[in-house]
Scaffold this motif. Structure first.
Motif, PDB file in Angstrom:
ATOM      1  N   THR A  52       0.843  -1.193   0.000  1.00 64.18           N
ATOM      2  CA  THR A  52       0.000   0.000   0.000  1.00 64.18           C
ATOM      3  C   THR A  52       0.875   1.238   0.000  1.00 64.18           C
ATOM      4  OG1 THR A  52      -0.081  -0.021   2.403  1.00 64.18           O
ATOM      5  CG2 THR A  52      -1.870  -1.133   1.268  1.00 64.18           C
ATOM      6  N   GLY A  53       0.305   2.322  -0.419  1.00 62.21           N
ATOM      7  CA  GLY A  53       0.986   3.610  -0.354  1.00 62.21           C
ATOM      8  C   GLY A  53       2.264   3.672  -1.162  1.00 62.21           C
ATOM      9  N   ARG A  54       3.340   4.064  -0.501  1.00 61.58           N
ATOM     10  CA  ARG A  54       4.621   4.242  -1.182  1.00 61.58           C
ATOM     11  C   ARG A  54       5.193   2.938  -1.702  1.00 61.58           C
ATOM     12  NH1 ARG A  54       7.155   9.242   1.346  1.00 61.58           N
ATOM     13  NH2 ARG A  54       5.892  10.748   0.236  1.00 61.58           N
ATOM     14  N   ALA A  55       4.944   1.840  -1.002  1.00 61.07           N
ATOM     15  CA  ALA A  55       5.460   0.548  -1.477  1.00 61.07           C
ATOM     16  C   ALA A  55       4.847   0.193  -2.816  1.00 61.07           C
ATOM     17  CB  ALA A  55       5.179  -0.551  -0.451  1.00 61.07           C
ATOM     18  N   ALA A  56       3.563   0.462  -2.992  1.00 56.94           N
ATOM     19  CA  ALA A  56       2.907   0.202  -4.269  1.00 56.94           C
ATOM     20  C   ALA A  56       3.477   1.118  -5.355  1.00 56.94           C
ATOM     21  CB  ALA A  56       1.403   0.392  -4.150  1.00 56.94           C
ATOM     22  N   ALA A  57       3.735   2.360  -5.021  1.00 54.81           N
ATOM     23  CA  ALA A  57       4.303   3.301  -5.985  1.00 54.81           C
ATOM     24  C   ALA A  57       5.722   2.883  -6.366  1.00 54.81           C
ATOM     25  CB  ALA A  57       4.305   4.717  -5.405  1.00 54.81           C
ATOM     26  N   ASP A  58       6.484   2.390  -5.412  1.00 54.11           N
ATOM     27  CA  ASP A  58       7.828   1.903  -5.713  1.00 54.11           C
ATOM     28  C   ASP A  58       7.769   0.695  -6.637  1.00 54.11           C
ATOM     29  OD1 ASP A  58       8.833   3.888  -4.100  1.00 54.11           O
ATOM     30  OD2 ASP A  58       9.316   2.553  -2.425  1.00 54.11           O
ATOM     31  N   ASP A  59       6.813  -0.201  -6.390  1.00 50.48           N
ATOM     32  CA  ASP A  59       6.638  -1.363  -7.268  1.00 50.48           C
ATOM     33  C   ASP A  59       6.252  -0.933  -8.681  1.00 50.48           C
ATOM     34  OD1 ASP A  59       7.285  -3.001  -5.153  1.00 50.48           O
ATOM     35  OD2 ASP A  59       5.206  -3.599  -4.743  1.00 50.48           O
ATOM     36  N   MET A  60       5.420   0.097  -8.792  1.00 54.93           N
ATOM     37  CA  MET A  60       5.041   0.613 -10.105  1.00 54.93           C
ATOM     38  C   MET A  60       6.242   1.190 -10.835  1.00 54.93           C
ATOM     39  SD  MET A  60       1.442   2.553  -9.817  1.00 54.93           S
ATOM     40  CE  MET A  60       0.527   2.247  -8.345  1.00 54.93           C
ATOM     41  N   ALA A  61       7.111   1.873 -10.110  1.00 52.45           N
ATOM     42  CA  ALA A  61       8.303   2.452 -10.730  1.00 52.45           C
ATOM     43  C   ALA A  61       9.209   1.356 -11.273  1.00 52.45           C
ATOM     44  CB  ALA A  61       9.061   3.306  -9.706  1.00 52.45           C
ATOM     45  N   VAL A  62       9.393   0.300 -10.512  1.00 53.17           N
ATOM     46  CA  VAL A  62      10.221  -0.819 -10.967  1.00 53.17           C
ATOM     47  C   VAL A  62       9.572  -1.504 -12.165  1.00 53.17           C
ATOM     48  CG1 VAL A  62      11.147  -3.074 -10.315  1.00 53.17           C
ATOM     49  CG2 VAL A  62      11.284  -1.164  -8.724  1.00 53.17           C
ATOM     50  N   ALA A  63       8.251  -1.705 -12.106  1.00 54.59           N
ATOM     51  CA  ALA A  63       7.540  -2.337 -13.222  1.00 54.59           C
ATOM     52  C   ALA A  63       7.642  -1.488 -14.483  1.00 54.59           C
ATOM     53  CB  ALA A  63       6.083  -2.566 -12.851  1.00 54.59           C
ATOM     54  N   ALA A  64       7.559  -0.173 -14.354  1.00 54.10           N
ATOM     55  CA  ALA A  64       7.681   0.711 -15.512  1.00 54.10           C
ATOM     56  C   ALA A  64       9.061   0.578 -16.139  1.00 54.10           C
ATOM     57  CB  ALA A  64       7.435   2.162 -15.100  1.00 54.10           C
ATOM     58  N   PHE A  65      10.086   0.529 -15.303  1.00 53.69           N
ATOM     59  CA  PHE A  65      11.449   0.383 -15.813  1.00 53.69           C
ATOM     60  C   PHE A  65      11.620  -0.945 -16.545  1.00 53.69           C
ATOM     61  CE2 PHE A  65      15.750  -1.292 -15.078  1.00 53.69           C
ATOM     62  CZ  PHE A  65      16.464  -0.383 -15.842  1.00 53.69           C
ATOM     63  N   VAL A  66      11.157  -2.028 -15.952  1.00 51.19           N
ATOM     64  CA  VAL A  66      11.305  -3.352 -16.566  1.00 51.19           C
ATOM     65  C   VAL A  66      10.509  -3.436 -17.864  1.00 51.19           C
ATOM     66  CG1 VAL A  66      10.809  -5.810 -16.252  1.00 51.19           C
ATOM     67  CG2 VAL A  66      11.848  -4.504 -14.406  1.00 51.19           C
ATOM     68  N   MET A  67       9.281  -2.938 -17.860  1.00 50.21           N
ATOM     69  CA  MET A  67       8.467  -2.979 -19.077  1.00 50.21           C
ATOM     70  C   MET A  67       9.087  -2.149 -20.190  1.00 50.21           C
ATOM     71  SD  MET A  67       4.543  -2.803 -17.892  1.00 50.21           S
ATOM     72  CE  MET A  67       3.782  -4.123 -17.002  1.00 50.21           C
ATOM     73  N   GLY A  68       9.608  -0.987 -19.847  1.00 54.67           N
ATOM     74  CA  GLY A  68      10.248  -0.154 -20.854  1.00 54.67           C
ATOM     75  C   GLY A  68      11.490  -0.803 -21.418  1.00 54.67           C
ATOM     76  N   LEU A  69      12.267  -1.456 -20.573  1.00 58.71           N
ATOM     77  CA  LEU A  69      13.490  -2.113 -21.016  1.00 58.71           C
ATOM     78  C   LEU A  69      13.189  -3.312 -21.905  1.00 58.71           C
ATOM     79  CD1 LEU A  69      16.527  -1.817 -20.675  1.00 58.71           C
ATOM     80  CD2 LEU A  69      16.385  -3.365 -18.736  1.00 58.71           C
ATOM     81  N   VAL A  70      12.266  -4.151 -21.490  1.00 61.14           N
ATOM     82  CA  VAL A  70      11.897  -5.327 -22.284  1.00 61.14           C
ATOM     83  C   VAL A  70      11.210  -4.892 -23.575  1.00 61.14           C
ATOM     84  CG1 VAL A  70      10.451  -7.408 -22.314  1.00 61.14           C
ATOM     85  CG2 VAL A  70      11.777  -6.844 -20.285  1.00 61.14           C
ATOM     86  N   GLY A  71      10.447  -3.815 -23.500  1.00 55.81           N
ATOM     87  CA  GLY A  71       9.729  -3.321 -24.670  1.00 55.81           C
ATOM     88  C   GLY A  71      10.635  -2.859 -25.795  1.00 55.81           C
ATOM     89  N   LEU A  72      11.882  -2.560 -25.497  1.00 53.87           N
ATOM     90  CA  LEU A  72      12.806  -2.188 -26.573  1.00 53.87           C
ATOM     91  C   LEU A  72      13.067  -3.359 -27.509  1.00 53.87           C
ATOM     92  CD1 LEU A  72      15.415  -0.010 -24.673  1.00 53.87           C
ATOM     93  CD2 LEU A  72      13.749   0.758 -26.364  1.00 53.87           C
ATOM     94  N   VAL A  73      12.885  -4.586 -27.015  1.00 53.79           N
ATOM     95  CA  VAL A  73      13.184  -5.783 -27.799  1.00 53.79           C
ATOM     96  C   VAL A  73      11.920  -6.447 -28.328  1.00 53.79           C
ATOM     97  CG1 VAL A  73      14.327  -8.027 -27.741  1.00 53.79           C
ATOM     98  CG2 VAL A  73      15.253  -6.131 -26.417  1.00 53.79           C
ATOM     99  N   VAL A  74      10.916  -6.631 -27.482  1.00 55.52           N
ATOM    100  CA  VAL A  74       9.688  -7.320 -27.889  1.00 55.52           C
ATOM    101  C   VAL A  74       8.457  -6.581 -27.375  1.00 55.52           C
ATOM    102  CG1 VAL A  74      10.713  -9.614 -27.990  1.00 55.52           C
ATOM    103  CG2 VAL A  74       9.770  -8.811 -25.855  1.00 55.52           C
ATOM    104  N   PHE A  75       7.357  -6.725 -28.061  1.00 57.81           N
ATOM    105  CA  PHE A  75       6.046  -6.198 -27.656  1.00 57.81           C
ATOM    106  C   PHE A  75       6.055  -4.715 -27.331  1.00 57.81           C
ATOM    107  CE2 PHE A  75       5.692 -10.719 -26.118  1.00 57.81           C
ATOM    108  CZ  PHE A  75       4.899 -11.144 -27.168  1.00 57.81           C
ATOM    109  N   ASN A  76       6.788  -3.931 -28.124  1.00 58.74           N
ATOM    110  CA  ASN A  76       6.881  -2.503 -27.820  1.00 58.74           C
ATOM    111  C   ASN A  76       5.545  -1.772 -27.978  1.00 58.74           C
ATOM    112  OD1 ASN A  76       7.078  -2.876 -30.544  1.00 58.74           O
ATOM    113  ND2 ASN A  76       9.013  -1.807 -30.771  1.00 58.74           N
ATOM    114  N   LEU A  77       4.637  -2.314 -28.759  1.00 61.93           N
ATOM    115  CA  LEU A  77       3.326  -1.692 -28.925  1.00 61.93           C
ATOM    116  C   LEU A  77       2.533  -1.729 -27.624  1.00 61.93           C
ATOM    117  CD1 LEU A  77       1.205  -0.437 -30.816  1.00 61.93           C
ATOM    118  CD2 LEU A  77       0.440  -2.754 -31.335  1.00 61.93           C
TER     119      LEU A  77
END
Length: 89
Positions: free
Chosen positions: A11-36
């Protein structure tokens, strides 16, 4: 007999921190596959993490930058030969 239940969802900041990590991972993986799909997801999750005042602001911002780069890579690949072409095989 009493049973204690614990909610393990962040909850709260922990959820926001998890979102930040997920955004980074999705952006990084998206450079190679499923960028749409992963590019816009990285943009949204990074924006939500920043709006919820994550302590990982740099990771959220980098996730958003990588999400935008995903879309640039997609646009470059779709229009690589001078015309708009989309092929699945």
């Amino acid at each position: 007999m009493s049973t204690l239940t614990h909610d393990t969802r962040p909850t709260g900041r922990a959820a926001a921190d998890d979102m930040a990590v997920a955004a980074f991972v999705m952006g990084l993986v998206g450079l190679v596959v499923f960028n749409l799909v992963l590019g816009p997801c990285a943009l949204v999750l990074g924006g939500l993490a920043l709006a919820r005042r994550t302590t990982r602001r740099g990771r959220a911002a980098l996730g958003m930058a990588l999400g935008a780069a995903d879309l640039v890579v997609l646009a470059t690949l779709v229009t690589a030969n001078g015309t708009v072409a989309w092929n699945f095989g």
